[in-house]
Design a protein around this motif. Sequence first.
Motif, PDB file in Angstrom:
ATOM      1  N   THR A 126       4.594 -12.177   2.357  1.00 60.27           N
ATOM      2  CA  THR A 126       3.707 -11.900   3.488  1.00 60.27           C
ATOM      3  C   THR A 126       2.238 -11.831   3.063  1.00 60.27           C
ATOM      4  OG1 THR A 126       3.579  -9.480   3.316  1.00 60.27           O
ATOM      5  CG2 THR A 126       5.575 -10.414   4.325  1.00 60.27           C
ATOM      6  N   PRO A 127       1.313 -11.916   4.031  1.00 58.52           N
ATOM      7  CA  PRO A 127      -0.105 -11.703   3.741  1.00 58.52           C
ATOM      8  C   PRO A 127      -0.529 -10.265   4.024  1.00 58.52           C
ATOM      9  CG  PRO A 127       0.104 -12.635   5.931  1.00 58.52           C
ATOM     10  CD  PRO A 127       1.514 -12.466   5.394  1.00 58.52           C
ATOM     11  N   SER A 128       0.383  -9.310   3.881  1.00 56.36           N
ATOM     12  CA  SER A 128       0.132  -7.924   4.263  1.00 56.36           C
ATOM     13  C   SER A 128      -1.064  -7.330   3.510  1.00 56.36           C
ATOM     14  CB  SER A 128       1.369  -7.075   3.989  1.00 56.36           C
ATOM     15  OG  SER A 128       1.136  -5.722   4.304  1.00 56.36           O
ATOM     16  N   SER A 129      -1.770  -6.438   4.188  1.00 56.55           N
ATOM     17  CA  SER A 129      -2.901  -5.736   3.564  1.00 56.55           C
ATOM     18  C   SER A 129      -2.533  -4.303   3.191  1.00 56.55           C
ATOM     19  CB  SER A 129      -4.102  -5.728   4.518  1.00 56.55           C
ATOM     20  OG  SER A 129      -3.756  -5.077   5.744  1.00 56.55           O
ATOM     21  N   GLN A 163     -12.690 -16.592   0.812  1.00 56.24           N
ATOM     22  CA  GLN A 163     -12.164 -15.994   2.047  1.00 56.24           C
ATOM     23  C   GLN A 163     -13.157 -16.286   3.157  1.00 56.24           C
ATOM     24  OE1 GLN A 163      -9.114 -14.032   2.020  1.00 56.24           O
ATOM     25  NE2 GLN A 163      -9.274 -14.536   4.185  1.00 56.24           N
ATOM     26  N   ASN A 181      -4.629 -12.534  -3.130  1.00 55.46           N
ATOM     27  CA  ASN A 181      -6.042 -12.379  -2.794  1.00 55.46           C
ATOM     28  C   ASN A 181      -6.421 -10.913  -2.916  1.00 55.46           C
ATOM     29  OD1 ASN A 181      -7.012 -14.880  -2.131  1.00 55.46           O
ATOM     30  ND2 ASN A 181      -7.365 -14.445   0.012  1.00 55.46           N
ATOM     31  N   LYS A 214      -5.012  -7.951  -0.328  1.00 57.91           N
ATOM     32  CA  LYS A 214      -3.607  -8.049   0.053  1.00 57.91           C
ATOM     33  C   LYS A 214      -2.774  -7.058  -0.755  1.00 57.91           C
ATOM     34  CE  LYS A 214      -3.610 -12.949   1.443  1.00 57.91           C
ATOM     35  NZ  LYS A 214      -2.982 -14.271   1.198  1.00 57.91           N
ATOM     36  N   GLN A 215      -1.641  -6.654  -0.171  1.00 56.26           N
ATOM     37  CA  GLN A 215      -0.752  -5.718  -0.862  1.00 56.26           C
ATOM     38  C   GLN A 215       0.612  -5.736  -0.184  1.00 56.26           C
ATOM     39  OE1 GLN A 215      -2.061  -1.640  -0.809  1.00 56.26           O
ATOM     40  NE2 GLN A 215      -0.634  -1.002  -2.397  1.00 56.26           N
ATOM     41  N   GLU A 216       1.683  -5.809  -0.987  1.00 58.02           N
ATOM     42  CA  GLU A 216       3.043  -5.754  -0.452  1.00 58.02           C
ATOM     43  C   GLU A 216       3.857  -4.613  -1.043  1.00 58.02           C
ATOM     44  OE1 GLU A 216       4.541 -10.059   0.795  1.00 58.02           O
ATOM     45  OE2 GLU A 216       4.059  -9.982  -1.340  1.00 58.02           O
ATOM     46  N   ASP A 230      -0.318  -7.507  -6.823  1.00 61.10           N
ATOM     47  CA  ASP A 230       0.153  -6.153  -6.529  1.00 61.10           C
ATOM     48  C   ASP A 230       0.004  -5.236  -7.734  1.00 61.10           C
ATOM     49  OD1 ASP A 230       1.267  -5.316  -3.904  1.00 61.10           O
ATOM     50  OD2 ASP A 230       2.317  -7.219  -4.047  1.00 61.10           O
ATOM     51  N   THR A 283       0.866 -11.351  -2.424  1.00 57.95           N
ATOM     52  CA  THR A 283      -0.430 -10.769  -2.772  1.00 57.95           C
ATOM     53  C   THR A 283      -1.143 -11.666  -3.770  1.00 57.95           C
ATOM     54  OG1 THR A 283       0.458  -8.556  -2.366  1.00 57.95           O
ATOM     55  CG2 THR A 283      -1.584  -8.691  -3.623  1.00 57.95           C
TER      56      THR A 283
END
Length: 320
Positions: A204-207, A46, A229, A232-234, A259, A227
């Motif tokens: 998505t790259p959502s956190s 990262q 990485n 990250k979290q969806e 996830d 998810t």
Amino acid sequence: MNTLPIITLDEIKACLSEDDILSAVKEALISHGRGEVNSPPPGILQLDNPAVGECHIKYGHQKGADTFVVKIASGFRDNRNLGLSPNSGMMLVLSAQTGAPVCVLDDKGWLTDIRTAAAGALAAQAGAPDQVTTVGIIGTGEQARLQAQWACRLLGVKSVVVYGRNPQQVTKYINDMTGQGYEVRIAPDVQGLLAQCNLIITTTPSSKALVMKDEVQPGTHIVAMGTDNPGKQELDPALFEKAAVIMVDDLAQCVHHGDLGHAVRGGLIPEDQAISLGLVLAGKKPARQNARDITIADLTGIAAQDIAVASLVWKRKRGV
């Protein structure tokens, strides 16, 4: 002195069909599920500047094969502002007898994109309810397009409902997809999308969690792709408690940075509650018990997929 062959993106695309890729990725997932692939944990870099830059390194060997593969794939989301693709990378094929490199696949990240799309479509098909009339897509990036295209193909539908945070990107997504013959509707929010669809793919790259436990209707199948990485979290971790079946491409990876890991670390479910997607595809495990089951496929991308597509390209170029 021998020159190392470099296979260009155009050459790669010319020697692979969609059916080739689906077949190779399916066999790779099955082989991985059976423990026939030697693939150490992936490397994840990262980058701090830019904060949206990341690089994944995956590598492994299909047992008995005469080559092994090292894949480098990078993602820089802000590249769009520079007129560049957000994804790039290459694959290196090496001899399993001597360790010497035999070719470079200068795929510019395309093989990673396309094998990811194939895996998502296979996971969607594996857990899909009996009646699917539309595919729900959360996200508007490249994988949001590819996942819709490949899943719709396998499920025999042409209707997509999309939710995205950026209205301009949603408009572009709709224009791109309708231009390819898809019927696309916009969901006002994630809750609205979940109310309309029983097959959801998150890209998505959502956190933070986007898909909440109490908003998912009975009978829904969710394929979580974004998810990949730590950080990250969806999906709402509590959703895993509600799921009748949880499929993973690789258990250790999904616990570490998928996830699923949020639910396991939160003590909501034991990690051994998840089953291998590969074994589902092989017919060894059930993907669904009844029509009202909520099911989840958590995918982080595995080296077996890279090995399969890279090895196929190399064989085709050699005329094997």
